[in-house]
Design a protein around this motif. Structure first.
Motif, PDB file in Angstrom:
ATOM      1  N   SER A 243       0.773  -1.047  -0.002  1.00 28.73           N
ATOM      2  CA  SER A 243      -0.060   0.076   0.137  1.00 28.73           C
ATOM      3  C   SER A 243       0.754   1.380   0.045  1.00 28.73           C
ATOM      4  CB  SER A 243      -0.925  -0.087   1.194  1.00 28.73           C
ATOM      5  OG  SER A 243      -0.081  -0.044   2.380  1.00 28.73           O
TER       6      SER A 243
ATOM      7  N   ARG B 282      -7.052  -2.093 -16.797  1.00 26.76           N
ATOM      8  CA  ARG B 282      -7.914  -2.443 -15.495  1.00 26.76           C
ATOM      9  C   ARG B 282      -8.290  -3.850 -15.481  1.00 26.76           C
ATOM     10  NH1 ARG B 282     -12.445   2.489 -16.068  1.00 26.76           N
ATOM     11  NH2 ARG B 282     -11.136   4.084 -15.485  1.00 26.76           N
TER      12      ARG B 282
ATOM     13  N   ARG C 227      -7.327  -5.994 -12.083  1.00 26.64           N
ATOM     14  CA  ARG C 227      -8.179  -6.903 -11.378  1.00 26.64           C
ATOM     15  C   ARG C 227      -7.861  -8.149 -11.121  1.00 26.64           C
ATOM     16  NH1 ARG C 227     -11.861  -4.737 -14.127  1.00 26.64           N
ATOM     17  NH2 ARG C 227     -12.105  -6.456 -15.769  1.00 26.64           N
TER      18      ARG C 227
ATOM     19  N   VAL D  81      -5.434  -8.221  -8.326  1.00 28.87           N
ATOM     20  CA  VAL D  81      -6.085  -8.172  -7.129  1.00 28.87           C
ATOM     21  C   VAL D  81      -6.800  -9.335  -6.675  1.00 28.87           C
ATOM     22  CG1 VAL D  81      -7.936  -6.787  -5.933  1.00 28.87           C
ATOM     23  CG2 VAL D  81      -6.346  -5.626  -7.490  1.00 28.87           C
TER      24      VAL D  81
ATOM     25  N   ASP E  36      -6.146 -11.315  -3.118  1.00 25.41           N
ATOM     26  CA  ASP E  36      -7.011 -11.644  -2.434  1.00 25.41           C
ATOM     27  C   ASP E  36      -7.673 -13.086  -2.153  1.00 25.41           C
ATOM     28  OD1 ASP E  36      -7.004  -8.925  -1.867  1.00 25.41           O
ATOM     29  OD2 ASP E  36      -8.923  -8.283  -3.030  1.00 25.41           O
TER      30      ASP E  36
ATOM     31  N   LEU F 180      -0.550  -1.006  -8.728  1.00 23.08           N
ATOM     32  CA  LEU F 180      -1.922  -0.425  -8.481  1.00 23.08           C
ATOM     33  C   LEU F 180      -2.604  -1.439  -7.737  1.00 23.08           C
ATOM     34  CD1 LEU F 180      -2.485   1.477 -11.834  1.00 23.08           C
ATOM     35  CD2 LEU F 180      -2.344   2.460  -9.836  1.00 23.08           C
ATOM     36  N   ALA F 181      -2.426  -2.735  -8.122  1.00 23.03           N
ATOM     37  CA  ALA F 181      -3.145  -3.941  -7.376  1.00 23.03           C
ATOM     38  C   ALA F 181      -2.902  -3.975  -6.068  1.00 23.03           C
ATOM     39  CB  ALA F 181      -2.835  -5.098  -8.446  1.00 23.03           C
TER      40      ALA F 181
ATOM     41  N   ALA G  94      -2.209  -1.550  -4.035  1.00 22.54           N
ATOM     42  CA  ALA G  94      -2.908  -0.681  -3.442  1.00 22.54           C
ATOM     43  C   ALA G  94      -4.297  -0.800  -3.206  1.00 22.54           C
ATOM     44  CB  ALA G  94      -2.870   0.789  -4.161  1.00 22.54           C
ATOM     45  N   LYS G  95      -4.936  -1.720  -3.944  1.00 21.32           N
ATOM     46  CA  LYS G  95      -6.286  -1.983  -3.957  1.00 21.32           C
ATOM     47  C   LYS G  95      -6.429  -3.329  -3.213  1.00 21.32           C
ATOM     48  CE  LYS G  95      -7.279   0.233  -8.467  1.00 21.32           C
ATOM     49  NZ  LYS G  95      -7.875   0.153  -9.661  1.00 21.32           N
TER      50      LYS G  95
ATOM     51  N   LYS H  37      -6.742  -6.449  -0.264  1.00 14.10           N
ATOM     52  CA  LYS H  37      -7.515  -6.350   0.977  1.00 14.10           C
ATOM     53  C   LYS H  37      -6.193  -6.118   1.993  1.00 14.10           C
ATOM     54  CE  LYS H  37     -11.398  -9.026  -0.068  1.00 14.10           C
ATOM     55  NZ  LYS H  37     -12.269 -10.472   0.017  1.00 14.10           N
TER      56      LYS H  37
ATOM     57  N   SER I 271      -3.434  -4.859   2.959  1.00 13.81           N
ATOM     58  CA  SER I 271      -2.414  -3.519   2.785  1.00 13.81           C
ATOM     59  C   SER I 271      -1.141  -3.545   3.096  1.00 13.81           C
ATOM     60  CB  SER I 271      -3.279  -2.280   3.600  1.00 13.81           C
ATOM     61  OG  SER I 271      -3.190  -2.487   4.850  1.00 13.81           O
TER      62      SER I 271
END
Length: 374
Positions: free
Chosen positions: A31, A58, A62, A65, A69, A131-132, A134-135, A137, A139
């Motif tokens: 993060s 994107r 995604r 991410v 996660d 970027l991923a 930072a998004k 869960k 951090s």
């Protein structure tokens, strides 16, 4: 790693490359990447080209991410940063172990926090991952970072090009490795694992019509391997798509899929193809378009329709063979021309247009020929 209101402090190792350029290796929380580093987007003003990074992808972000996660994951991919000379490094003090390889100096690295557009670092490689992270869960996911000190945009661009010009891993190599990977994978790779394993079985089992005919990345030049594994995997992926894919009935959740039944179905269908077109089977793609990626993918598409009928018959094998025998006089795998397509047998290419035209032609022909005569 510590931080205050003005800076981030991490343990790091410093070395030098090039003409005295300081290079640092360190870890920080995912993060924090976008808090200390800007992404220099490529654009033009009225006078010159600015930046060097492409736009955010994107779907790629995604996908990363989702992987991050998905649970406890291993993600050791290093981010490359260009660091402003404003960063500070303080070497550690203390005795050195005997035999220490003096490749780098350990210490603490201080990177100031700045507002976006005026940060003390720039992402050279890994913007989608940054970027991923930072998004995600989590951090506080620890991320390896390599940073070199330079404000020179030209050097940033050079490093960006050098990192990204390296040839990506061969898709065939990735596909062959996938069945050997037992860990969690991003969805875009996981969907290829089962088709690749089925491809392995078809290539290794003596009862398979594809026995030793499939070209895999690990091949050492066996001339008998004539079928592209990429084409066959693509065909199997289509067969797995619900609700009408020939293999979809055996695939519910990944943990409840029945690969044995899938293998048997593939063997039944493709054995019938081999026996219906013996003159075209096992030859090189330049001699037989049945062995070409176009033929494999088109016949794979036909499989869904033929197996749908066969599965509801008393004798599935006989049903498949009868369907293919009806088609046989209309096929031009090794000579002649394809009626209604306006293409000679060797004009068929592995383009999406040709594959779609050939598959549609075979499917329509099968529907016509399978109708009961009145």
């Amino acid at each position: 790693m510590t931080e205050d209101f003005e800076s981030l402090v991490v343990r790091a190792v410093r070395t030098q490359q090039g003409e005295g350029i300081d290079v640092y290796a360190f870890f920080l929380f995912g993060s924090d990447l976008t808090r200390i580093a800007d992404i220099s987007r490529i654009h033009r003003d009225e006078r010159e080209l600015k930046g060097f990074q492409r736009k955010e992808i994107r779907s790629h972000v995604r996908s990363i991410v989702e992987f991050l996660d998905s649970g406890p994951v291993l993600f050791p991919n290093a981010i490359t940063l260009a660091l402003s000379p404003e960063i500070r490094f303080e070497p550690s003090r203390g005795p050195k172990p005997n035999g220490l390889a003096e490749v780098g100096v350990s210490g603490t690295l201080t990177i100031p926090f700045r507002t976006e557009g005026d940060r003390a670092a720039w992402i050279v490689d890994g913007q989608q991952r940054s970027l991923a992270l930072a998004k995600a869960k989590n951090s506080r996911f620890p991320v390896p970072v390599i940073g070199f000190v330079s404000r020179d945009l030209q050097i940033h661009r050079e490093q960006f090009i050098l990192v990204n010009k390296v040839k990506a891993l061969d898709v065939r190599l990735i596909n062959e490795l996938l069945p050997e990977v037992g860990s969690l994978l991003p969805k875009d790779l996981a969907v290829n694992r089962l088709p690749s394993e089925l491809c392995n079985l078809l290539n290794r089992q003596p009862k398979s019509p594809f026995y030793k005919l499939i070209k895999r990345a690990s091949d050492t030049g066996d001339e008998s391997s004539v079928v592209s594994d990429t084409a066959l995997i693509a065909a199997i992926k289509q067969n797995l798509r619900p609700p009408l894919g020939a293999l979809s009935q055996y695939k519910h959740l990944p943990e409840t899929a029945n690969p044995d039944a899938m293998y048997e179905t593939l063997t039944l269908y493709w054995s019938a193809v081999r026996d219906t077109f013996p003159h075209a089977w096992g030859k090189s793609p330049s001699e037989s378009r049945l062995m070409h990626s176009a033929g494999i993918k088109a016949m794979g598409s036909l499989m869904d329709q033929v197996m749908l009928r066969a599965d509801s018959s008393e004798d599935p094998d006989a049903e498949v063979r009868e369907a293919l025998q009806r088609l046989e006089p209309y096929c031009a795998w090794t000579e002649g021309a394809w009626e209604n397509l306006g293409l000679a047998w060797n004009d068929i290419q592995g383009t999406p247009q040709h594959i779609s035209k050939l598959a549609d032609h075979l499917i329509q022909l099968d529907r016509k020929l399978s109708r009961p005569s009145r």
